[in-house]
Scaffold this motif. Structure first.
Motif, PDB file in Angstrom:
ATOM      1  N   PRO A 169       0.816  -1.222   0.000  1.00 35.34           N
ATOM      2  CA  PRO A 169       0.000   0.000   0.000  1.00 35.34           C
ATOM      3  C   PRO A 169       0.846   1.267   0.000  1.00 35.34           C
ATOM      4  CG  PRO A 169      -0.824  -1.553   1.619  1.00 35.34           C
ATOM      5  CD  PRO A 169       0.486  -2.076   1.156  1.00 35.34           C
ATOM      6  N   SER A 173       0.410   4.049  -2.710  1.00 34.13           N
ATOM      7  CA  SER A 173       0.092   5.403  -2.261  1.00 34.13           C
ATOM      8  C   SER A 173       1.066   6.420  -2.844  1.00 34.13           C
ATOM      9  CB  SER A 173       0.113   5.457  -0.739  1.00 34.13           C
ATOM     10  OG  SER A 173      -0.098   6.762  -0.271  1.00 34.13           O
ATOM     11  N   LYS A 174       2.333   6.044  -2.902  1.00 39.05           N
ATOM     12  CA  LYS A 174       3.332   6.950  -3.477  1.00 39.05           C
ATOM     13  C   LYS A 174       3.035   7.236  -4.945  1.00 39.05           C
ATOM     14  CE  LYS A 174       8.313   7.430  -4.230  1.00 39.05           C
ATOM     15  NZ  LYS A 174       9.635   6.785  -4.068  1.00 39.05           N
ATOM     16  N   THR A 177       0.021   9.527  -5.290  1.00 35.84           N
ATOM     17  CA  THR A 177       0.383  10.913  -4.980  1.00 35.84           C
ATOM     18  C   THR A 177       1.098  11.558  -6.159  1.00 35.84           C
ATOM     19  OG1 THR A 177       0.604  10.364  -2.634  1.00 35.84           O
ATOM     20  CG2 THR A 177       1.634  12.393  -3.375  1.00 35.84           C
TER      21      THR A 177
END
Length: 292
Positions: A169, A173-174, A177
């Motif tokens: 995750p 998530s990186k 973003t």
């Protein structure tokens, strides 16, 4: 000044001794027996009763409770010393505690009786506190600390799995973003398909879902989950400390003060049922019995 002090001390000894005889004519002789060295022993009984527990073992707990029962058997709460100033009685007890049994034995009758009465009244409270302090140590050493260590071991065992699951995750998530920042900055339309394609290029969608499920399992949303796990571990070790709870629950000595009755009822309740035993046992440790 010296004569006045001597007269005041004599009045104190007489007052305490009279109150002792008034409570029970055989009480003073029974107290005097504590100054005798029993056959096969090396010290008088008073010295033994004045010695607090020095070890934190089950055997020491049994002896501590026996000491409480022996001292409480004199029932010195029936001696009415309400007219004796508290500070004078406390000073008399302190002097007696620091005096050897032989010194007290050589004292004249009124003074000897007064010293023994004051000392045993003070010892009655001290013996209960010593037993409760020892019980607290045993609870910590045999229940709370082992449960905490077991809980910590389980958490350490889960840590590699949690770290592995959390990386996926975090990587997704990186990427999210990095993809969403330009959209927000330039106020362009969001291409959801392109966003998912970028994520799946790094980690498969199924891997993300599986990792999230693993993290949710290992790290529950409930803030009290860690405390609940600790309570479960403590409950599993309840039988280890149950004999000590039985000793406290069966003792009548703690009826000497209002807090004693509540602690006694709690101890008996813990002996009779297991559910919720650990939290109640910890709260019962805060009670201390004092002689009014």
């Amino acid at each position: 000044m010296s004569a006045a002090r001597t007269a005041a001390e004599r009045c104190l000894y007489d007052a305490v001794a009279r109150a002792t005889y008034r409570a029970d004519p055989v009480l003073a002789p029974a107290l005097a027996e504590l100054l005798v060295v029993p056959e096969g022993r090396r010290v008088p009984e008073l010295e033994r009763l004045r010695t607090p527990p020095v070890r934190s073992t089950g055997t020491a707990m049994v002896r501590a409770m026996e000491r409480v029962e022996e001292i409480s058997a004199f029932a010195l709460g029936r001696v009415n010393l309400s007219r004796v100033p508290v500070n004078r009685l406390s000073a008399l007890a302190q002097y007696g505690q620091l005096s050897k049994a032989q010194t007290i034995e050589r004292a004249p009758a009124p003074r000897r009786t007064a010293l023994l009465t004051a000392v045993l009244r003070q010892l009655e409270a001290q013996a209960v506190d010593d037993a409760l302090d020892l019980f607290a140590v045993l609870m910590a050493n045999r229940l709370i600390s082992p449960a905490r260590r077991a809980s910590d071991r389980e958490r350490l065992a889960m840590l590699p799995q949690l770290e592995q699951a959390a990386r996926i995750p975090a990587k997704a998530s990186k990427i999210l973003t990095e993809e969403l920042d330009p959209v927000t900055e330039h106020e362009t339309d969001l291409d959801v398909a392109a966003l998912w394609a970028a994520v799946e290029e790094a980690v498969p969608r199924t891997a993300v879902a599986g990792a999230v499920a693993t993290v949710e399992t290992l790290v529950p949303e409930d803030d009290g989950s860690a405390e609940a796990a600790m309570r479960e571990k403590r409950a599993q070790r309840y039988n280890t400390v149950r004999p000590f709870l039985s000793l406290l629950g069966e003792s009548d000595a703690r009826g000497a003060a209002p807090a004693g009755r509540r602690t006694r009822l709690s101890g008996r309740s813990l002996c009779n049922r297991r559910t919720g035993a650990v939290p109640q046992a910890e709260s019962a440790l805060s009670a201390r019995t004092t002689v009014p």
